[in-house]
Design an enzyme around this catalytic site. Structure first.
Site, PDB file in Angstrom:
ATOM      1  CG  ASP A 120      -1.946   1.129   1.161  1.00  0.00           C
ATOM      2  OD1 ASP A 120      -1.863   1.960   0.231  1.00  0.00           O
ATOM      3  OD2 ASP A 120      -2.823   1.187   2.033  1.00  0.00           O
ATOM      4  CG  ASP A 322      -3.701   4.441  -4.125  1.00  0.00           C
ATOM      5  OD1 ASP A 322      -2.889   4.223  -3.202  1.00  0.00           O
ATOM      6  OD2 ASP A 322      -4.902   4.100  -4.061  1.00  0.00           O
TER       7      ASP A 322
END
Ligand SMILES: *[C@@H]1O[C@H](CO)[C@@H](O)[C@H](O)[C@H]1NC(C)=O
Ligand SMILES: *[C@@H]1O[C@H](CO)[C@@H](O)[C@H](O)[C@H]1NC(C)=O
Ligand SMILES: *[C@@H]1O[C@H](CO)[C@@H](O)[C@H](O)[C@H]1NC(C)=O
Length: 442
Positions: A120, A322
């Site tokens: 992440d 992202d």
């Protein structure tokens, strides 16, 4: 040997393994993923993921299932950028684990225990379910069998960075946390440290959350490895070992047996690669903001008012790269402008499929124009695989992007994983740039 040759060899090797297994069920193609010094990046639903559940879903269904969590991810990212508090860089636990798209294999402790953790880039800390965790799956880390395990006191700075509970008035206690998750769930544990093994490297004294209890039904089993820019993240905690440099290459969504790779440190990164500056948002130090200056569809530079793309640290507006969002999202007027230009150049009629509102007969695909993202110093032409997605029933092709969901008041544009597949994305936190190069990583 050049990287490409190595890649080709690996592709060939894996391909033959795949053939072999279908013929004889002899070898496990996933076993080879742990070879070498790189760290494999595995789609969570793929064959080699321990979290894979067999399913007969078509590609588009799999992607839509994954993308069904995007609105929550967007809500999380939007809530991050809306906050102006600098002292609490950690997100509310609310959407913490809801980003399980890619997992990496790491080793924790001495001797190393294999864990699969979610990658992440929008989050800093690492969290792992620990043994005797109430309510966790059985894939847990056992502190007792590690000779390098240590606890952290509530007074250390990492404890407040991890939103640990504050110290009692007297005496010292471990750094304890208890965070809510969704409406009905929570998880609790302690902040601890141990050796983190990545490929052939070991990062000593890595601070991470050791989860000892979860309650409620909505916490998935994976641990989490935060690759954000803040102090608790891997680039920060690994210090001079990796000099703030890492890259990943995400495998194609179509691949089932294949994996991509996470490369840590400056060695082995592409030598000549176009880069664009990373922008720093002091209110949201974890996120990788870049300057998206325009979008072309075919030869047409889509007319978009510059203020719709502009970076604004105060509102959080701008564009981030992202690893936790599946489908690239633009703020509504930007998406509408891109889509309208795309529709102009393709033969309709157009229909909707899930989040995608521009689907057309696959027979018109030959005229579908490429989408090009313009960043400061870097133009990225998306290969068709990264801008169109196919439905098996139909047959339809869809423009694989979307506007931010209506109920999320997002000012962010998010370059997501569907658009990143088969590219190497190199983050250099020290030089404050990100580089992007095409690479067939699976
Ligand atoms: C977890 O449990 C499953 C079945 O209950 C078992 O097959 C597996 O080996 C266990 N894994 C670990 C790490 O203990
Ligand atoms: C966290 O704290 C709340 C309130 O004290 C409690 O109800 C809950 O069970 C705790 N969660 C965990 C996982 O320990
Ligand atoms: C982004 O690029 C535009 C166009 O080149 C430029 O005007 C703007 O200053 C850049 N923004 C940042 C934050 O660098």
């Amino acid at each position: 040997m050049h990287t490409h040759q190595v890649m080709d060899l690996r592709i060939t090797k894996l391909f033959f393994f795949a053939l072999l297994i279908s013929a004889t069920k002899a070898a496990d193609p996933c076993a080879s993923l742990s070879d070498g010094s790189g760290v494999s990046v595995i789609p969570v639903y793929s064959k080699c993921s321990p979290f894979n559940k067999p399913n007969d879903d078509s590609l588009v269904n799999t992607v839509m299932k994954m993308a069904s969590k995007d609105p929550e991810r967007l809500r999380y990212l939007a809530s991050l950028v809306a906050q102006k508090v600098t002292s609490a860089p950690i997100a509310s636990g609310q959407q913490l684990f809801n980003i399980a798209n890619y997992v990496v294999r790491v080793k924790l402790g001495t001797p190393g225990q294999v864990m699969f953790t979610v990658l992440d880039t929008g989050y800093d800390a690492a969290w792992v379910p620990c043994s005797e965790c109430t309510g966790c799956s059985n894939a847990t880390f056992s502190p007792k069998t590690s000779s390098t395990f240590g606890t952290l006191d509530c007074s250390v700075p990492q404890c407040s960075q991890a939103r640990g509970l504050s110290c009692p008035a007297t005496g010292s206690t471990p750094c304890v946390f208890n965070q809510s998750y969704g409406g009905d769930s929570s998880f609790s544990g302690t902040l601890v440290q141990d050796s983190l093994g990545l490929g052939n490297d070991v990062v000593p004294n890595y601070a991470f959350g050791c989860v000892s209890a979860i309650s409620g039904g909505s916490i998935p089993p994976q641990g989490l490895l935060g690759l954000g820019r803040g102090p608790l993240s891997l680039p920060s905690q690994s210090g001079s070992l990796y000099s703030g440099v890492f890259s990943y290459c995400l495998p194609s969504f179509k691949s089932y047996y294949f994996s991509g790779s996470l490369k840590l440190g400056p060695a082995g990164q592409p030598k000549s690669i176009r880069t664009t500056p990373l922008l720093r948002n002091p209110h949201r130090p974890s996120l990788y903001y870049v300057n998206l200056t325009g979008i072309s569809v075919g030869r047409v530079l889509v007319p978009i008012a510059p203020e719709l793309l502009a970076f604004d640290p105060n509102t959080g507006a701008g564009t981030i790269i992202d690893s936790g969002t599946v489908v690239t999202r633009f703020v509504q007027p930007v998406y509408t402008a891109i889509r309208d230009e795309f529709r102009k150049q393709v033969n309709g009629p157009f229909s909707s499929l899930g989040v995608f509102d521009t689907c057309f007969a696959a027979s018109s695909e030959a005229v579908a124009p490429p989408v090009k993202l313009h960043f400061t110093g870097l133009d990225l032409t998306l290969p068709m695989e990264n801008s169109l997605i196919h439905s098996s029933s139909g047959p339809l092709a869809c423009l694989a992007m979307a506007a931010a969901p209506n109920n999320v008041n997002s000012v962010l544009n998010i370059i997501a994983t569907l658009q990143q597949q088969n590219h190497r994305i190199v983050f250099d936190v020290t030089k404050s740039v990100v580089g992007i190069a095409r690479e067939l990583c699976n």
